[in-house]
Design an enzyme around this catalytic site. Structure first.
Site, mmCIF file in Angstrom:
data_model
loop_
_atom_site.group_PDB
_atom_site.id
_atom_site.type_symbol
_atom_site.label_atom_id
_atom_site.label_comp_id
_atom_site.label_asym_id
_atom_site.label_seq_id
_atom_site.Cartn_x
_atom_site.Cartn_y
_atom_site.Cartn_z
ATOM 1 N N LYS A 1 -17.398 16.489 6.568
ATOM 2 C CA LYS A 1 -17.143 15.386 7.492
ATOM 3 C C LYS A 1 -17.021 14.087 6.708
ATOM 4 O O LYS A 1 -18.014 13.547 6.231
ATOM 5 C CB LYS A 1 -18.243 15.230 8.542
ATOM 6 C CG LYS A 1 -17.744 14.405 9.747
ATOM 7 C CD LYS A 1 -18.839 13.684 10.480
ATOM 8 C CE LYS A 1 -19.137 12.328 9.890
ATOM 9 N NZ LYS A 1 -17.997 11.365 9.990
ATOM 10 N N GLY B 1 -24.907 8.741 1.383
ATOM 11 C CA GLY B 1 -24.761 7.592 2.256
ATOM 12 C C GLY B 1 -26.019 6.749 2.319
ATOM 13 O O GLY B 1 -26.851 6.766 1.409
ATOM 14 N N THR C 1 -29.643 5.166 3.211
ATOM 15 C CA THR C 1 -30.955 5.802 3.166
ATOM 16 C C THR C 1 -31.514 6.117 4.547
ATOM 17 O O THR C 1 -32.065 7.204 4.771
ATOM 18 C CB THR C 1 -31.942 4.916 2.383
ATOM 19 O OG1 THR C 1 -31.485 4.798 1.023
ATOM 20 C CG2 THR C 1 -33.337 5.532 2.369
ATOM 21 N N GLY D 1 -29.913 9.110 5.869
ATOM 22 C CA GLY D 1 -30.394 10.268 5.125
ATOM 23 C C GLY D 1 -31.729 10.773 5.640
ATOM 24 O O GLY D 1 -31.959 11.989 5.739
ATOM 25 N N GLU E 1 -28.029 12.037 -1.577
ATOM 26 C CA GLU E 1 -27.722 10.982 -2.557
ATOM 27 C C GLU E 1 -27.576 9.709 -1.747
ATOM 28 O O GLU E 1 -26.599 9.538 -1.027
ATOM 29 C CB GLU E 1 -26.447 11.329 -3.333
ATOM 30 C CG GLU E 1 -26.257 10.489 -4.596
ATOM 31 C CD GLU E 1 -25.414 9.262 -4.352
ATOM 32 O OE1 GLU E 1 -26.028 8.168 -4.198
ATOM 33 O OE2 GLU E 1 -24.195 9.375 -4.315
ATOM 34 N N CYS F 1 -23.038 2.787 -4.487
ATOM 35 C CA CYS F 1 -24.474 3.023 -4.354
ATOM 36 C C CYS F 1 -25.227 2.672 -5.624
ATOM 37 O O CYS F 1 -26.389 2.270 -5.569
ATOM 38 C CB CYS F 1 -24.732 4.480 -3.971
ATOM 39 S SG CYS F 1 -23.873 5.676 -5.011
ATOM 40 N N GLU G 1 -30.212 -3.258 -0.088
ATOM 41 C CA GLU G 1 -28.862 -2.962 -0.574
ATOM 42 C C GLU G 1 -27.840 -3.739 0.243
ATOM 43 O O GLU G 1 -27.812 -3.648 1.474
ATOM 44 C CB GLU G 1 -28.587 -1.467 -0.475
ATOM 45 C CG GLU G 1 -27.265 -1.045 -1.086
ATOM 46 C CD GLU G 1 -27.092 0.460 -1.077
ATOM 47 O OE1 GLU G 1 -26.514 0.983 -2.037
ATOM 48 O OE2 GLU G 1 -27.539 1.126 -0.111
#
Length: 502
Positions: free
Chosen positions: A186, A239, A241, A244, A261, A295, A396
């Protein structure tokens, strides 16, 4: 209902469907969404919008392909040849793929060229790596023998971000199909086009129906459903955090294997004994490459006090020379921001830094680019006078924004580098090899760059510490993440065993 048709071979077109079970299909409800060119803000193409029913269908196709075993039972050398053919077809369409990647992501020509080339090299790397991926024979006492087998894990759901559309698709698909798994990919809704084309190329190269499937649609709906689907054996996600963590929670309900990741806030340490010019050039690339939408972007720049002024004078002056412009031009350094929403997020962080007392040494606002007035552009931005507890230092940003601080000595540099919830990457600039080795050993990050801004090559492990995730991609070890290890214990003695002595 969706209409099936033969997979389209053209790279650039107005309509892109999903690929399920080897067929190009629309969504079950017949809906499409629009994807845009970030550089112009204009519509680029229509893409099929998946539903949960489409996920069910893709899982069924992937499961059937895996259980029947046509691909997983293929000799390893045959899978290797097919993967090399995928790479060969991609090479033959290199310029088309690069152009499509630029149109859909807004990245610069040089960035797109490097990333599409790495996607090609990923398939070539795993075509070679799988040949040597095998079990082992282990010592056993007396008349026993033990050997292990490496078997494909099963059906793998793979979810990738928008910042490296084609490269991330290759990072996921290549090791999975090398081991014999079936996959459902996806891509991000903002940048699905080159991932769709890559899936089509896989079939053109001879990958059997159902082994590589692609679902396009909303992540919060179909992506989340993939993570919790009982027919999926593994989830691999790259993607943000927070997302995730949510995927990990959903996958835990059926004890799926998970590879994550995630985000980063990578430090860039410049010591006083470094080559200042090299450090300036590398630091510019480390944050402004891919428009800072990376990232492992080195977004926290720490400079030893004694060389701070000399470094910053050159750093700011060179940053002023970075060219924002037509992403298809060779002379463009910094491309567009992926969307208006992301541009607003970036600008919000910069404004928060000003409000908290930081200094905007360069940039700090939207950029105006001739002939691209309706696109999403942000000036390369350098922020100084920051404190460790500021949002721009802790969180980030995912844009062309770097925060700059100083350190006194090696000990403080290490402390500052590790003062983060993330641990994806770090860079060190020094001529002292011993110092570089010491500092690299102390930094809590998955990838350490010494006197170089480059972080990822096929064959080198890539992944994070702490909240940057777990598992390593882009390397031989990745094959184990898509494999089961079966242990076989065999008795080789001449007399039958009678443990109960009956």
């Amino acid at each position: 209902m969706s209409t099936e048709k033969t997979i389209v071979k053209e790279v650039k077109r107005e309509l892109y469907d999903m690929v399920i079970g080897g067929q190009s299909v629309g969504g079950s409800e017949g809906e499409y969404f629009v994807t845009y060119n970030p550089a112009t803000g204009e519509p680029l193409a229509k893409v099929a919008k998946a539903t949960k029913a489409d996920v069910d269908r893709a899982v069924e196709a992937a499961r059937l392909a895996f259980e029947t075993g046509k691909w997983k039972r293929s000799p390893v050398n045959k899978r290797s040849r097919t993967m090399n053919k995928i790479a060969s077809i991609m090479r033959s369409r290199f310029n088309e793929l690069v152009e499509l990647e630029i149109l859909n992501s807004g990245k610069s020509l040089s960035a797109a060229q490097g990333q599409v080339m790495q996607a090609i090299e990923d398939f070539e790397f795993y075509a070679g790596a799988i040949v040597s991926h095998r079990g082992a024979v282990n010592p056993m006492p007396g008349p026993f023998m033990n050997y292990t087998l490496k078997e494909p894990l099963g059906v793998c759901a793979q979810i990738i971000p928008w910042n490296y559309p084609m490269m991330m698709a290759a990072w996921k698909i290549a090791p999975a199909i090398a081991t014999g798994c079936s996959v459902i990919l996806k891509p991000a809704s903002l940048t699905p086009l080159t991932a769709i084309v890559m899936t089509e190329i896989c079939h053109e190269a001879g990958v059997p129906e159902g082994v590589v499937n692609i679902i396009t649609g909303d992540g919060s709906t179909v992506g989340a459903y993939m993570a919790e689907h009982e027919g999926v054996d593994k989830v691999a996600f790259t993607g943000e955090t927070g997302t995730g963590k949510d995927i990990m929670a959903k996958a835990s309900q059926t004890l799926k294997r998970v590879t994550l990741e995630l985000g980063g806030k990578s430090p860039n340490l410049v010591f006083e004994d470094t080559d200042i010019d090299a450090a300036v050039d590398g630091s510019l690339f480390g944050i402004f490459y891919n428009t800072g939408q990376s990232c492992e972007a080195r977004s926290r720049l720490y400079i030893q006090e004694s060389v701070y002024e000399a470094f910053m004078e050159k750093f700011v002056e060179k940053a002023k020379k970075l060219v924002l412009g037509n992403p298809l031009d060779q002379g463009t350094h910094v491309g567009a921001i992926i969307s208006e929403r992301q541009l607003e997020v970036i600008d919000g962080y910069v404004k928060s830094a000003e409000e908290e007392g930081a200094t905007i040494a360069l940039g700090g606002g939207r950029a105006k680019v001739d002939d691209f007035e309706n696109g999403h552009w942000y000036l390369p931005t350098i922020i100084t006078d920051v404190k460790e507890d500021m949002k721009v230092v802790k969180e980030e940003i995912f844009g062309p924004v770097v925060v700059v601080s100083t350190f006194k000595d090696e000990k403080e540099a290490i402390r500052l580098a590790n003062n983060t919830d993330f641990g994806l990457a770090a860079a060190i600039w020094t001529k002292d090899h011993g110092k570089a080795t010491r500092v690299a050993g102390m930094i809590q990050a998955g990838t350490i760059m010494i006197n170089s801004p480059f972080s990822a090559f096929p064959g080198t492990p890539f992944g994070g510490y702490k909240q940057s995730g777990f598992g390593r991609e882009l390397c031989i070890e990745t094959l184990d993440l898509y494999s089961e290890t079966k242990s076989v214990v065999s008795y080789t003695g001449s007399r039958p065993l009678n443990p109960f002595n009956l």
